[in-house]
Design an enzyme around this catalytic site. Sequence first.
Site, PDB file in Angstrom:
ATOM      1  CG  ASP A  56       7.537   1.350   6.478  1.00  0.00           C
ATOM      2  OD1 ASP A  56       8.102   0.667   5.604  1.00  0.00           O
ATOM      3  OD2 ASP A  56       7.255   2.562   6.320  1.00  0.00           O
ATOM      4  CB  SER A  57       7.489  -4.136   4.264  1.00  0.00           C
ATOM      5  OG  SER A  57       8.535  -4.711   5.026  1.00  0.00           O
ATOM      6  CE  LYS A 124      14.486   0.934   4.821  1.00  0.00           C
ATOM      7  NZ  LYS A 124      13.227   1.473   4.276  1.00  0.00           N
ATOM      8  CD  GLU A 193      10.849  -0.275  -2.278  1.00  0.00           C
ATOM      9  OE1 GLU A 193      11.149   0.252  -1.185  1.00  0.00           O
ATOM     10  OE2 GLU A 193       9.816  -0.950  -2.450  1.00  0.00           O
TER      11      GLU A 193
HETATM   12  O1  KIV Z   1       9.826  -1.611   4.642  1.00  0.00           O
HETATM   13  C1  KIV Z   1      10.608  -2.342   4.035  1.00  0.00           C
HETATM   14  O2  KIV Z   1      10.598  -3.575   4.179  1.00  0.00           O
HETATM   15  C2  KIV Z   1      11.587  -1.733   3.147  1.00  0.00           C
HETATM   16  C3  KIV Z   1      12.275  -2.660   2.187  1.00  0.00           C
HETATM   17  C4  KIV Z   1      11.344  -3.003   1.091  1.00  0.00           C
HETATM   18  C5  KIV Z   1      13.538  -2.114   1.715  1.00  0.00           C
HETATM   19  O3  KIV Z   1      11.771  -0.569   3.155  1.00  0.00           O
END
Ligand code: KIV
Length: 275
Positions: A56-57, A124, A193
Site C-alpha cells: 500500500d506504499s 499482508k 519494518e
Molecule cells: O507497503 C509497503 O510497500 C510495505 C513495505 C514497505 C514493506 O509494507
Amino acid sequence: MYTQLQFRDSDRPPVTLGTLSRMKAQGEKIACLTCYDASFAVLTDAADVDVVLVGDSLGMVIQGRDTTVPVTMDHMVYHCAAVARGVHRPLLMADLPFMSYPTRERALENAVRLMQDGGAQMIKLESGGGQVEIVEFLANHDIAVCAHLGLKPQSVHKTGGFRVQGRQEEAAQRMVGDAKRLESAGADVVLLECIPAALGRTITEALAVPVIGIGAGPDTDGQILVLYDILDITTGRKPRFVRNFIAGAGDNLEAIKRYVAAVRERDYPAPEHCF
Ligand code: KIV
C-alpha cells in the site's frame, strides 16, 4: 490440472511458502521487492526476486499521497492484478489497506478479493496483539498470511510519524511477544519494518517462520525495499535503510539484479542502513 507440476522440475520453479522455509533453514537470504505495475513486474521476475509485494506504499510512490491511509481495496486490487500479469516465479504478496480488516469477516472478504480479483498468493496485514484473531481466522481459511510488525505506516497518525519502533526495552519485549503470538496464530511470514538491528535478530531467531526485514538489520531471513527507492525514482529525503542500486547499473533490470545479488551475498544491508 495442477499447473505448478508443469514447472516443478524447471530451472525456475515458482516460489512457494515451502521455498521460503527451506531458504530460512539453509540460511539463504530471501530477496523481496515491492512492485505496482506489469512492466516492472516482468523485470522483478527476470531478476529472480523471490517475493514481490504489491504494497500500500503505492499510495505514496504512485499516487503522491503523504501516507498510505487513503489507499482503498479497489486501488490494491487494480495494481495487484497488473503485477500478477507480469510475474511467474516470485511469490506474489499484497497488502490489506487501511481499515480493510477491522473484523475477521471483513479481513477474509477483502483477502479473498485480493486473491481472486488481484491474483495475490499471500496477504499482508499490519499487525500487533489486536490482530492475532484476524490472522488466526485467515490462516484457518487456508490463506497464506504475512504479519507486519514494527513501524506500521497505516498507524502513523496514532503513533506520531514514521519513526523507528522498539527502541525501549518494554516496546521491544512486546514486539517479540506479539511476533510469537502471531506465529502461533498461523502467520506464515513475519515482516519487520524500521526496528533496531538487535531486535530484528532476536525476533528472527525466536520464530520458525521466515522473517523479512526493511530497516531491521542484516540478520532477518530476507530483505525488502520499495522498488522506486532502489531505482532512485523517489525524490527528496529517503529513509536511512535505502540504498541506490541504479547508480552504476546500465538499466532498471541490472539495478534490480544488483539488489537481489546484494541481499543474497549479504552485502546489503550494511551498517549504515541499520538502526
Ligand atoms: O507497503 C509497503 O510497500 C510495505 C513495505 C514497505 C514493506 O509494507
